[in-house]
Design a protein around this motif. Structure first.
Motif, PDB file in Angstrom:
ATOM      1  N   HIS A 103      54.623   4.713   7.100  1.00 23.00           N
ATOM      2  CA  HIS A 103      53.647   5.160   8.157  1.00 23.00           C
ATOM      3  C   HIS A 103      52.278   4.912   7.794  1.00 23.00           C
ATOM      4  CE1 HIS A 103      56.392   8.276  10.347  1.00 23.00           C
ATOM      5  NE2 HIS A 103      57.088   7.236   9.614  1.00 23.00           N
ATOM      6  N   PRO A 104      51.249   4.818   8.774  1.00 19.58           N
ATOM      7  CA  PRO A 104      49.654   4.660   8.255  1.00 19.58           C
ATOM      8  C   PRO A 104      49.518   5.791   7.628  1.00 19.58           C
ATOM      9  CG  PRO A 104      50.336   4.284  10.610  1.00 19.58           C
ATOM     10  CD  PRO A 104      51.645   4.885  10.101  1.00 19.58           C
TER      11      PRO A 104
ATOM     12  N   ALA B 255      44.147   8.154   9.456  1.00 21.42           N
ATOM     13  CA  ALA B 255      44.538   6.593  10.614  1.00 21.42           C
ATOM     14  C   ALA B 255      44.418   7.135  11.892  1.00 21.42           C
ATOM     15  CB  ALA B 255      45.665   5.857  10.110  1.00 21.42           C
ATOM     16  N   ARG B 256      45.306   8.028  12.190  1.00 18.94           N
ATOM     17  CA  ARG B 256      45.322   8.437  13.585  1.00 18.94           C
ATOM     18  C   ARG B 256      44.080   9.051  14.318  1.00 18.94           C
ATOM     19  NH1 ARG B 256      49.682   8.730  16.173  1.00 18.94           N
ATOM     20  NH2 ARG B 256      50.887   8.529  14.312  1.00 18.94           N
TER      21      ARG B 256
ATOM     22  N   TYR C 119      47.014   0.729   6.251  1.00 18.03           N
ATOM     23  CA  TYR C 119      48.478   0.488   6.348  1.00 18.03           C
ATOM     24  C   TYR C 119      48.950  -0.261   5.023  1.00 18.03           C
ATOM     25  CZ  TYR C 119      52.981  -1.212   8.214  1.00 18.03           C
ATOM     26  OH  TYR C 119      54.458  -1.335   8.374  1.00 18.03           O
ATOM     27  N   ALA C 120      48.230  -1.437   5.052  1.00 23.15           N
ATOM     28  CA  ALA C 120      48.985  -2.394   3.973  1.00 23.15           C
ATOM     29  C   ALA C 120      48.488  -2.148   2.480  1.00 23.15           C
ATOM     30  CB  ALA C 120      48.682  -3.931   4.280  1.00 23.15           C
TER      31      ALA C 120
ATOM     32  N   LEU D 113      55.928  -1.232  12.999  1.00 23.62           N
ATOM     33  CA  LEU D 113      56.566  -2.302  12.210  1.00 23.62           C
ATOM     34  C   LEU D 113      55.779  -3.540  12.375  1.00 23.62           C
ATOM     35  CD1 LEU D 113      60.166  -2.145  13.773  1.00 23.62           C
ATOM     36  CD2 LEU D 113      59.313  -1.481  11.286  1.00 23.62           C
ATOM     37  N   CYS D 114      55.154  -3.818  11.113  1.00 24.01           N
ATOM     38  CA  CYS D 114      54.314  -4.928  10.843  1.00 24.01           C
ATOM     39  C   CYS D 114      54.571  -5.555   9.623  1.00 24.01           C
ATOM     40  CB  CYS D 114      52.764  -4.211  10.808  1.00 24.01           C
ATOM     41  SG  CYS D 114      51.580  -5.591  10.593  1.00 24.01           S
ATOM     42  N   PHE D 115      54.672  -4.808   8.416  1.00 18.54           N
ATOM     43  CA  PHE D 115      54.886  -5.445   7.258  1.00 18.54           C
ATOM     44  C   PHE D 115      56.028  -4.829   6.797  1.00 18.54           C
ATOM     45  CE2 PHE D 115      50.393  -6.077   7.166  1.00 18.54           C
ATOM     46  CZ  PHE D 115      50.273  -7.197   7.752  1.00 18.54           C
TER      47      PHE D 115
END
Length: 246
Positions: A211-212, A216-217, A36-37, A231-233
């Motif tokens: 999105h990731p 990732a999924r 993600y990040a 929602l994270c960053f």
């Protein structure tokens, strides 16, 4: 998202020297960082071959390594000496790495870099004025800051009683590879972020809620079950304006 709780009384906040190895191990292939990040930052950076890039708050160097693999000429710094040691182990003894603090004058000349990466750095700071001024100073005219911070909605999710519009200090306890660590952040509303960017001489070119990354999924089916994204960053691309009024 990693689980969080209120910080323990008396714990030292953001003491990365004490949990650098655990933090690195936890985030090497985890959902939040590896899927993600970091991919989001690399996507925003785009084609970087031949560009001089400063990795501000480089940690143990995963972004520096990825940028270098893509042909960038990378310089990195972190305020944690242990993190810089781990980054040197990853990148090699000849890597251009420094122990430095973005809140203080940086050991680089004016206009030295085409881009600055500031991934998950500024949300640790109450005042962004001096850090943004330093990042602006070391950028060439037209250069970019590609950055990420905690999404401002995270503060309200964890502290629903909190004032979204205030700049507020909050702490949470995380577990990295089995080791507990307290992280302390400064929440600020979105308009305060963009106002600070403008005041420092930047144009906000991109605001991204990605999105990731692909894969990732399949790798994290339980964490992403029923979710298209999370929602994270919050991610930004800032462009240094070519002329500033005094």
């Amino acid at each position: 998202m990693p689980s969080t709780s209120e910080s323990s009384a008396g714990a030292v906040a953001n003491d990365y020297d004490t949990f650098a190895e655990a933090y690195t191990a936890e985030n090497e292939a985890g959902l939040i960082n590896a899927y993600y990040a970091r991919p989001a930052i690399l996507d925003l950076a785009g084609e970087v071959a031949g560009r001089q890039i400063l990795d501000a708050g480089c940690g143990s160097g995963p972004l520096s390594a990825a940028l270098r693999d893509r042909g960038a000429i990378v310089t990195g710094f972190d305020s944690s000496a242990k993190m810089v040691e781990l980054a040197r182990n990853r990148l090699g003894a000849d890597a251009d790495l420094h122990v430095a603090d973005v809140s203080r004058p940086l050991p680089f000349p004016d206009g030295a870099f085409d881009d600055v990466i500031a991934a998950l750095v500024l949300h640790y700071l109450e005042d962004w004025t001096a850090p943004l001024a330093e990042l602006r100073r070391v950028l060439r005219p037209g250069g970019r800051v590609i950055m990420s911070v905690n999404h401002p909605i995270v503060f309200k999710l964890i502290h629903p009683e909190g004032d979204y519009f205030a700049t507020s200090k909050w702490s949470a306890e995380h577990t990295f590879n089995g080791q507990n660590a307290v992280l302390t952040f400064w929440h600020r509303p979105l308009h305060a972020m963009t106002d600070a960017f403008t005041a420092a001489g930047f144009r906000t070119a991109v605001i991204s809620e990605p999105h990731p990354a692909p894969g990732a999924r399949e790798r994290f089916p339980d964490e992403l079950a029923g979710k298209s994204a999370f929602l994270c960053f919050l991610f930004f691309v800032l462009e240094a304006v070519r002329s500033q009024r005094s």
